[in-house]
Design an enzyme around this catalytic site. Structure first.
Site, mmCIF file in Angstrom:
data_model
loop_
_atom_site.group_PDB
_atom_site.id
_atom_site.type_symbol
_atom_site.label_atom_id
_atom_site.label_comp_id
_atom_site.label_asym_id
_atom_site.label_seq_id
_atom_site.Cartn_x
_atom_site.Cartn_y
_atom_site.Cartn_z
ATOM 1 N N HIS A 144 0.679 -1.240 -0.027
ATOM 2 C CA HIS A 144 -0.195 0.043 -0.073
ATOM 3 C C HIS A 144 0.644 1.057 0.180
ATOM 4 O O HIS A 144 0.278 2.355 0.161
ATOM 5 C CB HIS A 144 -1.184 0.210 1.147
ATOM 6 C CG HIS A 144 -2.072 -1.141 1.287
ATOM 7 N ND1 HIS A 144 -2.887 -1.144 0.073
ATOM 8 C CD2 HIS A 144 -2.406 -2.105 2.075
ATOM 9 C CE1 HIS A 144 -3.590 -2.024 0.597
ATOM 10 N NE2 HIS A 144 -3.415 -2.616 1.645
ATOM 11 N N ASP A 181 -3.310 -10.191 -2.516
ATOM 12 C CA ASP A 181 -3.700 -9.857 -1.266
ATOM 13 C C ASP A 181 -5.053 -9.242 -1.475
ATOM 14 O O ASP A 181 -5.372 -8.707 -2.742
ATOM 15 C CB ASP A 181 -2.889 -8.746 -0.808
ATOM 16 C CG ASP A 181 -3.202 -8.150 0.647
ATOM 17 O OD1 ASP A 181 -2.399 -8.543 1.570
ATOM 18 O OD2 ASP A 181 -4.057 -7.328 0.748
ATOM 19 N N HIS A 183 -6.578 -6.906 -0.615
ATOM 20 C CA HIS A 183 -6.766 -5.269 -0.827
ATOM 21 C C HIS A 183 -6.037 -4.812 -1.820
ATOM 22 O O HIS A 183 -4.991 -5.642 -2.368
ATOM 23 C CB HIS A 183 -6.198 -4.631 0.603
ATOM 24 C CG HIS A 183 -6.885 -5.186 1.594
ATOM 25 N ND1 HIS A 183 -6.412 -6.039 2.546
ATOM 26 C CD2 HIS A 183 -8.009 -4.989 2.217
ATOM 27 C CE1 HIS A 183 -6.786 -6.219 3.736
ATOM 28 N NE2 HIS A 183 -8.214 -5.689 3.370
ATOM 29 N N ASP A 269 -5.056 -12.818 3.258
ATOM 30 C CA ASP A 269 -6.379 -12.104 3.571
ATOM 31 C C ASP A 269 -7.307 -12.276 2.574
ATOM 32 O O ASP A 269 -8.693 -11.825 3.156
ATOM 33 C CB ASP A 269 -6.077 -10.534 4.068
ATOM 34 C CG ASP A 269 -5.297 -9.957 3.088
ATOM 35 O OD1 ASP A 269 -5.038 -10.177 1.958
ATOM 36 O OD2 ASP A 269 -5.097 -8.809 3.331
HETATM 37 ZN ZN ZN Z 1 -4.250 -6.872 2.670
#
Ligand code: ZN
Length: 376
Positions: A144, A181, A183, A269
């Site tokens: 991120h 991931d 996200h 995740d």
């Molecule tokens: Zn994540």
């Protein structure tokens, strides 16, 4: 061990990664007088337990330990702005923060640099052929972290820096990222958004974190237009949906792009019991996705794969998901599985659903219409 490893798999780990201290934070619920303090989601437990299961399973002894490389500002500046790097380095040896949900403990800046060094060392070992592939079990995570701002528990963009390092110092002409991931890999995307020498692919839960990010229309810009592929998936996607997205989009894109090395910002995740995702993957899914990447890596880049650890917040399931990926990378079979594996396999809607197929087909049709996209 049912089958001893057939590949030399590098493994980056250091206990100091677990000492990045995120305590004193109330999880995703904002602190107020009525929120009992709890540990941060991004705490050492899930990651440390992956390493521990590798040891107990006997696989760890077959992996090639890789030590983190020393990192200077030069490496951080490969993708980050001087202002951002200076702002982080100024918080060395004191409590600080990257943003509201990304705290820095006393040693966190040093540890974040060492995470970058781990990603670079894994990449160097894979590029120079001393190992076939590598898994870097790093903390803090990186995907991120954008050029001029960190967020989402990430300080430095570990995989992106390793990729930029491979382009600048290790002879790679083109690199690719497959971020699974749950996200969006917004940091990696931002680091290469205008760079045609990096194909950035992210599979993620649609409009989840960061919000308003990771849409299919974000295809890159300037020289890099066409080489960013976002695969936003609706909540509830399981084994069948992810594997279909792999077969239709991820693998053909890699095959057409022909990178010299493939990076996998690897979060667990998207696992079915993760508190920070709403997807349904389990051991078989991560194993199958790893196998497919190994096959295409064999075809296009002599098997060169570097996994950098990102999210994965369920300490009960993450160790088994990690073992599934790493034993696949090593070509080993430990024969060890979670006692709950059959329950996860048996959850309804793990197979590809019609509405998921339609969505993925529409994504593919869109990418086929984008100039300079490898799928066009
Ligand atoms: Zn994540």
């Amino acid at each position: 061990m049912k089958k001893t490893p057939t590949y030399k798999t590098g493994f980056v780990w250091h206990e100091i990664y677990m000492w990045h201290d995120t305590s004193g934070f109330c999880g995703s619920d904002r602190a107020n007088a009525y929120v009992q303090p709890e540990s941060h989601y991004e705490s050492p437990e899930a990651k440390r337990r992956i390493r521990n299961l590798l040891e107990v399973s006997g696989l760890l002894g077959h992996l090639q330990p890789i030590e983190a490389a020393a990192v200077s500002e030069d490496e951080l500046l490969l993708v980050h702005s001087p202002e951002y790097v200076n702002g982080i380095l100024a918080q060395r040896q004191r409590l600080g923060q990257v943003d509201d949900e990304t705290p820095l403990g006393i040693a966190s800046v040093d540890i974040a640099e060492r995470a970058v060094g781990g990603a670079i060392a894994a990449t160097t070992a894979v590029m120079n052929g001393s190992v076939n592939n590598a898994y870097a079990l790093l903390r803090p995570p990186g995907h991120h972290a954008e050029p001029d701002r960190g967020m989402g528990f990430c300080v430095f963009s570990n995989a992106a820096i390793a990729g930029a390092y491979a382009l600048k110092h290790l002879g790679a002409k083109r690199i690719a990222f497959v971020d699974w991931d749950v996200h969006h890999g917004n940091g990696t995307e931002a680091c290469f958004y205008d760079n045609p020498n990096a194909l950035t692919i992210s599979l993620h839960q649609d409009d989840w974190f960061p919000r308003n990010s990771g849409f299919k229309e974000h295809v890159g810009q300037g020289q890099g237009a066409g080489t960013n592929i976002n695969i936003p998936l609706m909540p509830g996607c399981g084994h069948g949906a992810y594997l279909y997205a792999f077969e239709q989009i991820v693998i053909p894109a890699l095959r057409a792009y022909i990178p010299d090395i493939i990076f996998v910002p690897c979060g667990f995740d998207a696992g079915i019991e993760d508190p920070l995702g709403r997807m349904m993957l389990f051991e078989d899914s991560y194993k199958a996705m790893t196998e497919r990447l190994m096959t295409v890596a064999d075809e296009v880049c002599q098997g060169r794969l570097v996994f950098t650890h990102e999210g994965g917040y369920n300490p009960k399931t993450a160790p088994f998901l990690g073992l599934a990926v790493i034993e696949t990378l090593a070509g080993a079979k430990t024969g060890i599985q979670s006692p709950n594996l059959d329950l996860r396999r048996d959850v309804g809607c793990q197979t590809l659903q019609d509405y998921q197929r339609q969505h993925i087909d529409q994504l593919l049709a869109y990418f086929q219409s984008v100039d300079n996209c490898p799928l066009n």
